[in-house]
Design a protein around this motif. Structure first.
Motif, mmCIF file in Angstrom:
data_model
loop_
_atom_site.group_PDB
_atom_site.id
_atom_site.type_symbol
_atom_site.label_atom_id
_atom_site.label_comp_id
_atom_site.label_asym_id
_atom_site.label_seq_id
_atom_site.Cartn_x
_atom_site.Cartn_y
_atom_site.Cartn_z
ATOM 1 N N SER A 60 -17.342 103.786 60.318
ATOM 2 C CA SER A 60 -16.597 104.340 59.186
ATOM 3 C C SER A 60 -17.251 105.603 58.641
ATOM 4 C CB SER A 60 -16.472 103.296 58.077
ATOM 5 O OG SER A 60 -15.797 103.893 56.986
ATOM 6 N N LEU A 61 -16.455 106.676 58.658
ATOM 7 C CA LEU A 61 -16.859 107.920 57.984
ATOM 8 C C LEU A 61 -15.911 108.089 56.793
ATOM 9 C CD1 LEU A 61 -18.342 108.316 60.687
ATOM 10 C CD2 LEU A 61 -17.504 110.632 60.760
ATOM 11 N N GLY A 62 -15.527 106.935 56.265
ATOM 12 C CA GLY A 62 -14.473 106.960 55.264
ATOM 13 C C GLY A 62 -14.953 106.806 53.845
ATOM 14 N N ILE A 63 -15.926 105.949 53.644
ATOM 15 C CA ILE A 63 -16.275 105.583 52.277
ATOM 16 C C ILE A 63 -17.004 106.727 51.560
ATOM 17 C CG2 ILE A 63 -17.625 103.919 50.908
ATOM 18 C CD1 ILE A 63 -15.391 102.521 52.291
ATOM 19 N N GLY A 64 -16.630 106.941 50.301
ATOM 20 C CA GLY A 64 -17.270 107.996 49.498
ATOM 21 C C GLY A 64 -18.454 107.435 48.751
ATOM 22 N N GLU A 65 -19.361 106.840 49.490
ATOM 23 C CA GLU A 65 -20.448 106.121 48.844
ATOM 24 C C GLU A 65 -21.723 106.303 49.657
ATOM 25 O OE1 GLU A 65 -19.458 101.968 48.483
ATOM 26 O OE2 GLU A 65 -21.230 101.647 47.262
ATOM 27 N N PRO A 66 -22.843 106.626 49.000
ATOM 28 C CA PRO A 66 -24.089 106.819 49.765
ATOM 29 C C PRO A 66 -24.414 105.574 50.586
ATOM 30 C CG PRO A 66 -24.399 107.471 47.489
ATOM 31 C CD PRO A 66 -23.052 106.828 47.559
ATOM 32 N N ASP A 67 -24.916 105.794 51.803
ATOM 33 C CA ASP A 67 -25.299 104.653 52.641
ATOM 34 C C ASP A 67 -26.737 104.222 52.356
ATOM 35 O OD1 ASP A 67 -25.945 107.234 53.771
ATOM 36 O OD2 ASP A 67 -26.759 106.143 55.475
ATOM 37 N N PHE A 68 -27.478 105.044 51.595
ATOM 38 C CA PHE A 68 -28.871 104.689 51.301
ATOM 39 C C PHE A 68 -28.925 103.538 50.297
ATOM 40 C CE2 PHE A 68 -29.008 109.295 52.192
ATOM 41 C CZ PHE A 68 -29.871 109.266 53.282
ATOM 42 N N ASP A 69 -29.950 102.679 50.463
ATOM 43 C CA ASP A 69 -30.192 101.688 49.412
ATOM 44 C C ASP A 69 -30.632 102.438 48.163
ATOM 45 O OD1 ASP A 69 -29.737 99.554 51.086
ATOM 46 O OD2 ASP A 69 -31.840 99.378 51.694
ATOM 47 N N THR A 70 -30.322 101.891 47.006
ATOM 48 C CA THR A 70 -30.845 102.481 45.764
ATOM 49 C C THR A 70 -32.374 102.479 45.868
ATOM 50 O OG1 THR A 70 -29.012 101.424 44.609
ATOM 51 C CG2 THR A 70 -30.834 102.242 43.248
ATOM 52 N N PRO A 71 -33.043 103.605 45.548
ATOM 53 C CA PRO A 71 -34.504 103.632 45.651
ATOM 54 C C PRO A 71 -35.139 102.393 44.997
ATOM 55 C CG PRO A 71 -33.685 105.809 45.118
ATOM 56 C CD PRO A 71 -32.497 104.885 45.091
ATOM 57 N N TRP A 72 -36.189 101.903 45.650
ATOM 58 C CA TRP A 72 -36.738 100.604 45.267
ATOM 59 C C TRP A 72 -37.158 100.537 43.804
ATOM 60 C CZ3 TRP A 72 -36.535 95.795 45.352
ATOM 61 C CH2 TRP A 72 -37.561 95.002 44.847
ATOM 62 N N MET A 73 -37.835 101.596 43.300
ATOM 63 C CA MET A 73 -38.346 101.453 41.915
ATOM 64 C C MET A 73 -37.192 101.365 40.910
ATOM 65 S SD MET A 73 -38.336 104.669 42.770
ATOM 66 C CE MET A 73 -37.925 106.278 42.198
ATOM 67 N N ILE A 74 -36.024 101.870 41.287
ATOM 68 C CA ILE A 74 -34.864 101.758 40.389
ATOM 69 C C ILE A 74 -34.360 100.301 40.382
ATOM 70 C CG2 ILE A 74 -32.490 102.536 39.953
ATOM 71 C CD1 ILE A 74 -33.254 105.233 41.194
ATOM 72 N N ARG A 75 -34.313 99.736 41.594
ATOM 73 C CA ARG A 75 -33.892 98.316 41.674
ATOM 74 C C ARG A 75 -34.908 97.428 40.950
ATOM 75 N NH1 ARG A 75 -33.448 97.108 47.684
ATOM 76 N NH2 ARG A 75 -34.331 99.141 48.077
ATOM 77 N N GLU A 76 -36.190 97.796 41.131
ATOM 78 C CA GLU A 76 -37.253 97.002 40.505
ATOM 79 C C GLU A 76 -37.136 97.063 38.972
ATOM 80 O OE1 GLU A 76 -41.194 98.349 41.524
ATOM 81 O OE2 GLU A 76 -41.740 96.293 42.067
ATOM 82 N N ALA A 77 -36.780 98.240 38.458
ATOM 83 C CA ALA A 77 -36.625 98.377 37.000
ATOM 84 C C ALA A 77 -35.500 97.460 36.507
ATOM 85 C CB ALA A 77 -36.324 99.828 36.639
ATOM 86 N N ALA A 78 -34.441 97.343 37.325
ATOM 87 C CA ALA A 78 -33.330 96.453 36.941
ATOM 88 C C ALA A 78 -33.814 94.999 36.944
ATOM 89 C CB ALA A 78 -32.165 96.641 37.910
ATOM 90 N N ILE A 79 -34.577 94.650 37.989
ATOM 91 C CA ILE A 79 -35.087 93.266 38.077
ATOM 92 C C ILE A 79 -36.015 92.981 36.895
ATOM 93 C CG2 ILE A 79 -36.542 91.688 39.449
ATOM 94 C CD1 ILE A 79 -35.596 93.357 41.950
#
Ligand SMILES: Cc1ncc(COP(=O)(O)O)c(C=O)c1O
Length: 411
Positions: free
Chosen positions: A51-70
């Motif tokens: 799929s070259l269709g979705i308008g969404e980054p394929d990268f995971d959200t950077p870890w320290m951002i996810r960690e801040a949420a956790i």
């Protein structure tokens, strides 16, 4: 008034059939379902699709951002925040926006934290549009603008942009569409789906039109960081524009945080106050966890974001060069993560092209017609897709194009 089912003592009570009797608001019939969504329902039902269709980054959200949420969950920071958003976040947004576009906003009264740019757009329009006010929209452009104007009881007025002009918005074409009812104009540079940007001269001319005709500008700059040629320039930074513009931005694209649903609006105090009224009754506040993650993104996310942009640049170069060489020719995208080549010479509509490519070639692209009539004859290819998949997609598209070219010759 709506009639209720008649009930008398000899009749059985017939339950009200809500499936057929719900009085859906009339203006909703003016809006169709997003054709991107229909198309991606098809994609999901098919196996082995690139799929070259979705308008969404394929990268995971950077870890320290996810960690801040956790961490915010662990600390129990799970209550409502101020309706406007956490003041710590609003202060960081003010600093970030000042660096990004050179405009200073007061975090106490000129910034509203929203549930993505999507909610910002909705509140922005509902705050200023009276019934039948006209709103100018350039197309091809993001699928939500027209429906949101209709939902705000306004009238969308389309100005088409053309490939030969690099899909830039022509100020002369805009002026032709201005009437006494025109209230606002929505701008999106860099543009989804064309990857184009507006040059300074044209941006200046549009700003002058806004001042001359007393128009309000809603500037969706969600792709501001994803620039590959020069630096981003915002119309809001031009002379006399801050007082009549709303700057919309968010974390979805640059920080790869689409699922966090977080963005913001910056603008004149009265506009933000009016948006706040809508936001406080319909949303209350953006997610407290997403707000904590956004704080981390602004404090420490810059390096990761720059790395993602560099990767997009390499993919853009690869996709543009390789698709052009097999017949999908288009402008080199200056920003965003979309390439928008022409398919006119294949003799298929953009929908037919994409449906057949999906079913026969195993690659998903988005039909240009999804972005308005002016998008017909084009397809949107997203390079928010990992390199290995881009390589496979190019090979698959190449062999499918050979097949349809052969078919064309036989006929
Ligand atoms: C131009 C544009 N504006 C807004 C959005 C929605 O952004 P958000 O995720 O911040 O609601 C998108 C998403 O694709 C977009 O392309």
């Amino acid at each position: 008034m709506k009639k209720h089912p008649v009930v008398n003592s000899t009749e059985k009570i017939v339950p009200f059939d809500f499936r057929t009797k719900v009085p859906i608001a009339k203006h909703l019939s003016l809006i169709g379902k997003s054709s991107i969504r229909d198309f991606f329902e098809l994609v999901q039902n098919q196996t082995d699709v690139i799929s070259l269709g979705i308008g969404e980054p394929d990268f995971d959200t950077p870890w320290m951002i996810r960690e801040a949420a956790i961490y915010s969950l662990e600390k129990g920071e799970t209550g409502y925040t101020s309706n406007l958003g956490l003041i710590e976040l609003r202060k960081l947004i003010a600093q970030y926006v000042s660096k990004l576009i050179g405009v200073d906003y007061n975090p106490y009264e000129e910034i509203l934290v929203t549930v993505g740019v999507s909610e910002g757009l909705d509140c922005a329009l509902r705050a200023i549009i009276d019934p039948f006010d006209e709103v100018i929209i350039h197309q091809p452009s993001y699928v939500s603008y027209v429906p949101l104007v209709v939902l705000a009881h306004g009238v969308p007025v389309i100005v088409e942009t053309l490939e030969k002009d690099g899909f830039q918005l022509d100020p002369v074409a805009v002026e032709k569409k201005i009437t006494p009812k025109t209230k606002a104009i929505i701008l999106n540079f860099p543009t989804n789906p064309t990857g184009s940007i507006e040059n300074e001269e044209k941006l200046e001319a549009i700003a002058q039109l806004a001042c001359k005709h007393d128009l309000y500008v809603i500037s969706d700059e969600i792709y501001a960081e994803l620039m590959y040629e020069g630096t981003h320039r915002s119309i809001v930074a031009l002379d006399r524009m801050k007082e009549r513009s709303l700057f919309l931005h968010g974390f979805s694209k640059a920080f790869s945080m689409t699922g966090f649903r977080i963005g913001y609006a910056c603008g004149p105090k009265e506009w933000i106050e009016a948006m706040m009224k809508i936001h406080q009754y319909s949303i209350l506040c953006a997610s407290s966890i997403a707000q904590q993650a956004a704080i981390e993104a602004l404090l420490h996310g810059k390096k990761d974001m720059e790395q993602m942009v560099e990767e997009y640049r390499l993919r853009r170069n690869f996709l543009w060069k390789n698709l052009s060489s097999i017949g999908l020719v288009g402008n080199l995208p200056k920003g965003t993560f979309y390439y928008f080549p022409s398919i006119r010479h294949f003799g298929l509509s953009s929908k037919e092209f994409c449906y057949r490519l999906l079913q026969e070639g195993g690659v998903a692209l988005v039909p240009g017609s999804a972005f308005g009539q002016g998008g017909e004859g084009y397809v949107r290819c997203s390079f928010a897709t990992r390199f290995e998949d881009l390589e496979i997609a190019v090979r698959r598209i190449e062999s499918w194009l050979k097949k349809i070219e052969k078919e064309g010759k036989k006929q």
